[in-house]
Design a protein around this motif. Structure first.
Motif, PDB file in Angstrom:
ATOM      1  N   PRO A 125       0.845  -1.214   0.000  1.00 52.01           N
ATOM      2  CA  PRO A 125       0.000   0.000   0.000  1.00 52.01           C
ATOM      3  C   PRO A 125       0.869   1.249   0.000  1.00 52.01           C
ATOM      4  O   PRO A 125       1.893   1.318   0.685  1.00 52.01           O
ATOM      5  N   PRO A 126       0.477   2.234  -0.766  1.00 52.13           N
ATOM      6  CA  PRO A 126       1.229   3.494  -0.770  1.00 52.13           C
ATOM      7  C   PRO A 126       1.163   4.152   0.597  1.00 52.13           C
ATOM      8  O   PRO A 126       0.260   3.885   1.390  1.00 52.13           O
ATOM      9  N   PRO A 127       2.084   5.026   0.935  1.00 51.06           N
ATOM     10  CA  PRO A 127       2.038   5.740   2.216  1.00 51.06           C
ATOM     11  C   PRO A 127       0.839   6.673   2.279  1.00 51.06           C
ATOM     12  O   PRO A 127       0.163   6.941   1.282  1.00 51.06           O
ATOM     13  N   ALA A 128       0.591   7.167   3.477  1.00 50.48           N
ATOM     14  CA  ALA A 128      -0.591   8.008   3.689  1.00 50.48           C
ATOM     15  C   ALA A 128      -0.579   9.241   2.812  1.00 50.48           C
ATOM     16  O   ALA A 128      -1.639   9.744   2.402  1.00 50.48           O
ATOM     17  N   THR A 129       0.600   9.763   2.499  1.00 50.57           N
ATOM     18  CA  THR A 129       0.677  10.980   1.675  1.00 50.57           C
ATOM     19  C   THR A 129       0.221  10.736   0.254  1.00 50.57           C
ATOM     20  O   THR A 129      -0.038  11.682  -0.486  1.00 50.57           O
ATOM     21  N   TRP A 130       0.142   9.467  -0.114  1.00 51.48           N
ATOM     22  CA  TRP A 130      -0.281   9.161  -1.480  1.00 51.48           C
ATOM     23  C   TRP A 130      -1.798   9.033  -1.599  1.00 51.48           C
ATOM     24  O   TRP A 130      -2.342   9.004  -2.677  1.00 51.48           O
ATOM     25  N   TRP A 131      -2.487   8.942  -0.452  1.00 49.17           N
ATOM     26  CA  TRP A 131      -3.941   8.794  -0.473  1.00 49.17           C
ATOM     27  C   TRP A 131      -4.614  10.157  -0.551  1.00 49.17           C
ATOM     28  O   TRP A 131      -4.062  11.164  -0.126  1.00 49.17           O
ATOM     29  N   GLY A 132      -5.799  10.143  -1.083  1.00 47.10           N
ATOM     30  CA  GLY A 132      -6.583  11.374  -1.147  1.00 47.10           C
ATOM     31  C   GLY A 132      -7.233  11.662   0.193  1.00 47.10           C
ATOM     32  O   GLY A 132      -6.865  11.122   1.232  1.00 47.10           O
ATOM     33  N   GLU A 133      -8.218  12.536   0.180  1.00 49.05           N
ATOM     34  CA  GLU A 133      -8.891  12.919   1.419  1.00 49.05           C
ATOM     35  C   GLU A 133      -9.613  11.708   2.033  1.00 49.05           C
ATOM     36  O   GLU A 133     -10.265  10.945   1.340  1.00 49.05           O
ATOM     37  N   SER A 134      -9.500  11.557   3.327  1.00 50.03           N
ATOM     38  CA  SER A 134     -10.157  10.491   4.118  1.00 50.03           C
ATOM     39  C   SER A 134      -9.802   9.101   3.598  1.00 50.03           C
ATOM     40  O   SER A 134     -10.539   8.144   3.813  1.00 50.03           O
ATOM     41  N   GLN A 135      -8.659   9.015   2.902  1.00 47.92           N
ATOM     42  CA  GLN A 135      -8.208   7.726   2.373  1.00 47.92           C
ATOM     43  C   GLN A 135      -9.299   7.025   1.565  1.00 47.92           C
ATOM     44  O   GLN A 135      -9.454   5.823   1.594  1.00 47.92           O
ATOM     45  N   THR A 136     -10.067   7.830   0.812  1.00 43.91           N
ATOM     46  CA  THR A 136     -11.132   7.240  -0.002  1.00 43.91           C
ATOM     47  C   THR A 136     -10.783   7.198  -1.483  1.00 43.91           C
ATOM     48  O   THR A 136     -11.509   6.625  -2.264  1.00 43.91           O
ATOM     49  N   SER A 137      -9.699   7.818  -1.839  1.00 46.05           N
ATOM     50  CA  SER A 137      -9.315   7.801  -3.265  1.00 46.05           C
ATOM     51  C   SER A 137      -7.800   7.857  -3.389  1.00 46.05           C
ATOM     52  O   SER A 137      -7.125   8.390  -2.522  1.00 46.05           O
ATOM     53  N   LEU A 138      -7.316   7.284  -4.483  1.00 43.20           N
ATOM     54  CA  LEU A 138      -5.895   7.325  -4.801  1.00 43.20           C
ATOM     55  C   LEU A 138      -5.645   8.377  -5.875  1.00 43.20           C
ATOM     56  O   LEU A 138      -6.519   8.664  -6.697  1.00 43.20           O
ATOM     57  N   ASN A 139      -4.436   8.912  -5.838  1.00 43.81           N
ATOM     58  CA  ASN A 139      -4.062   9.834  -6.916  1.00 43.81           C
ATOM     59  C   ASN A 139      -4.061   9.096  -8.240  1.00 43.81           C
ATOM     60  O   ASN A 139      -3.797   7.901  -8.317  1.00 43.81           O
ATOM     61  N   ARG A 140      -4.352   9.862  -9.323  1.00 46.27           N
ATOM     62  CA  ARG A 140      -4.350   9.253 -10.658  1.00 46.27           C
ATOM     63  C   ARG A 140      -2.927   8.904 -11.124  1.00 46.27           C
ATOM     64  O   ARG A 140      -2.749   8.104 -12.019  1.00 46.27           O
TER      65      ARG A 140
END
Length: 661
Positions: A125-140
């Motif tokens: 899993p990517p680190p937290a900085t790679w997740w979007g808001e509320s860990q509900t989406s990933l960066n494109r």
């Protein structure tokens, strides 16, 4: 003190003494030059190889990123159907290069793989900085990492080594969004090794080099010795050189560096290097550009592998050249000494004809002593000067004869008009004229004879000035057609009396300006046109003027490529082609007898040629033969309009030419 020795012995020793060291030095310089050329070629090739390797890593990384991004947007992965996803992964794997070791699709909710092409779990899993808001989406964007893994397939590393074989693996992850979903449901992950696992050996003479990859922190990511992968260059014996290489590459340099013991072999290495953008994701500072240093490394012996055959060839060549030089020197000394020996023998034979004198000791070589003595006596007996004196005496007699003929002719030419002047004046003085009209007629005859006599005297003075080098001309811009018109006007009356037609044909737009002395040019034209009228009994005289472009074969070539040609064509008695040159020689007349048909001094063409030469022009004569008419051609350099006085030229050495027809 050594006495005189033979010429052959000295020649042989001197040639060998000079040629052998020069030959050896030349071979040594050639060998060093060959080594430098091979080394320079290896440096350039390794630098270019490093650049190609770096470009290959970048292109492969970018290609995998593009393919993975496109794959994450396919309908098969967005459908969520495990069979379709597995089938897609199997087909997708066949399209990827051999460096790809595994493909996997992971469910983000359960963090488990739902489809994969290998037996291991490769998604992290990517680190937290790679997740979007509320860990509900990933960066494109893709998430790329580089890991150091054990290379269990490497058989080139001994199992007894205290370091396990390693290799660098790059992991790429891309989110998969189901249809009409706002958050990713799956992640497709691809793992690839940095380089081909089975890379060919670095053979002798190959300038491709082995691949070494180092990141900007000094960590070795790729190395021909897998146990060094993951270590830092600080642990290398030549850390200072390595650090200098890394720093140079990071600032954008693409060059080469000599290294020592970087591949575990105690020998000098040659390495070309460059830097490429790091394909992995930067999590610490998004604005910081990470770079990898790519090296192409080969032992120096491999780079200079072609030098050994050259060394062997040069050694054999030196032996062959030394032998050939010795043989050639023997033959050369023999060939060079033999003529000198014959000359010495010849000198001794000459000496036998006179009293025997001691040999002068002026030279160290005895053959030259003999040659010197013989030549000193032989030069006195040379007959070259006698022959030259005889030729000069013959030429002088011919010149005296021609001058005598000229004096006889000129005395006749001078007496004729002078007798006419005296006779006409006495008739008027003694009153034998019946009326004033008859007196005017005799006075006119005396005037014409005086003018004719003045012309003869002027010609004699001109030829004298030309021979003395005191006649000068003033070169200026002259209207050629005006001078021609004046010359025609002065000859018009005589031509009319003989029933001749004087015509002019101009093939250029007036005015036609030439570089000449107006008075001297008029004198030349008067002589040429007067000769044409004198030697023409019927028909006419045509004067043709044209402008030519090209490079003449005389001195006017320096004034440009345009020059004016004047042809004076008559239908007169013509000239035998064999007499052309006679007309331009001093004191030569085709018909030098006192009973010749046509009068004149014969100085016209001689003066005209000298005047034309002084005006940087040319004059020539042409005729098909006796009875076929004659053409006199004048060539003058063309002048620009409104050109004022340019220069005054004085004849330095005159051609003493004459034209007696």
């Amino acid at each position: 003190m050594f006495g005189p020795t033979s010429f052959r012995r000295i020649l042989l020793s001197r040639i060998l003494l000079l040629s052998v060291p020069v030959l050896l030095i030349g071979q040594y310089v050639t060998y060093r030059k060959a080594r430098s050329s091979l080394l320079e070629t290896a440096r350039q090739n390794l630098t270019e190889s490093a650049i190609r390797k770096g470009n290959r890593i970048e292109e492969r990384s970018n290609s995998l990123k593009t393919q993975l991004r496109l794959a994450s947007e396919t309908a098969a992965l967005e459908s969520g159907s495990v069979p379709r996803i597995q089938t897609f992964l199997d087909n997708f794997r066949e399209q990827l290069p051999d460096t790809v070791t595994c493909l996997q699709v992971t469910d983000l909710d359960t963090q488990t793989a739902i489809a994969q092409t290998c037996d291991e779990q490769i998604f992290n899993p990517p680190p937290a900085t790679w997740w979007g808001e509320s860990q509900t989406s990933l960066n494109r964007t893709l998430f790329v990492t580089a890991d150091i893994a054990e290379n269990v397939n490497s058989a080139s590393v001994s199992t007894a080594s205290h370091l396990r074989p390693q290799r660098t693996e790059i992991t790429l992850s891309a989110p998969i969004y189901p249809e009409e979903a706002t958050r990713p449901r799956y992640v497709i992950t691809l793992r690839s090794v940095l380089e081909q696992i089975d890379e060919p050996e670095n053979r002798a003479g190959s300038l491709t080099g082995e691949t070494v990859v180092i990141d900007d922190q000094g960590v070795i990511l790729e190395h021909p010795m897998p146990q060094l992968v993951g270590s830092n260059i600080e642990s290398q014996p030549n850390f200072e050189r390595m650090q200098s290489l890394v720093n140079s590459a990071l600032v954008g340099n693409q060059n080469f560096q000599h290294l020592f013991s970087f591949t575990g072999r105690q020998k000098e290495l040659l390495s070309g290097y460059t830097a490429v953008a790091s394909p992995i994701s930067s999590l610490d500072d998004e604005d910081e550009e990470r770079r990898w240093i790519v090296l192409a490394v080969t032992p120096l012996d491999n780079a200079l592998a072609g030098l050994e055959p050259i060394r062997q060839v040069m050694f054999n060549l030196v032996l062959g050249l030394l032998a050939a030089n010795l043989i050639a020197t023997l033959y050369l000394a023999q060939d060079l000494a033999r003529p000198v020996e014959k000359l010495g023998e010849y000198a001794r034979n000459i000496e036998c004809n006179t009293a025997s004198d001691p040999m002068p000791a002026k030279f160290f070589i005895q053959e030259f002593n003999q040659l010197s003595k013989a030549l000193n006596r032989a030069i006195e007996r040379l007959k070259t000067w006698a022959q030259e004196l005889e030729d000069a005496w013959t030429e002088s007699k011919n010149a005296n004869r021609l001058k005598s003929e000229f004096l006889a002719t000129i005395s006749h030419e001078l007496r004729t008009p002078l007798n006419g002047i005296i006779g006409s004046l006495r008739l008027v003085r003694d009153g034998f004229c019946d009326d004033e009209a008859e007196e005017q007629e005799f006075l006119q005859r005396a005037d014409d004879a005086a003018v004719h006599l003045l012309g003869i005297i002027n010609d004699i003075l001109d030829i004298s000035k030309i021979e003395a080098g005191t006649l000068s001309v003033v070169i200026e811009s002259v209207d050629l057609m005006q001078v021609i018109a004046e010359a025609i006007e002065l000859n018009q009356a005589v031509a009319k009396d003989k029933g001749l037609v004087l015509s002019t044909e101009v093939q250029a737009d007036p005015p036609i300006l030439v570089r000449a002395d107006a008075a001297k040019l008029k004198q030349v034209l008067l002589n040429a046109i007067g000769n044409a009228v004198k030697f023409t009994e019927s028909g006419g005289i045509s004067i043709q003027v044209r402008v030519e472009t090209g490079t003449p074969d005389h001195s006017m070539a320096e004034y440009g490529t345009h020059y004016v040609v004047v042809d004076i064509i008559d239908t007169g008695i013509g000239v035998d082609p064999g007499d052309f040159e006679k007309l331009f020689k001093p004191f030569v007349m085709v018909d030098g007898s006192k009973t010749r048909r046509f009068g004149g001094t014969g100085l016209g063409l001689a003066i005209s040629r000298n005047l034309m030469d002084m005006m940087n022009g040319a004059i020539r004569l042409d005729s098909a033969g006796v009875g076929s008419g004659t053409t006199v051609t004048l060539e003058l350099p063309m002048a620009q309009k409104n050109v004022s006085l340019e220069k005054t030229s004085t004849l330095a050495e005159a051609d003493s030419d004459s034209d007696l027809r």
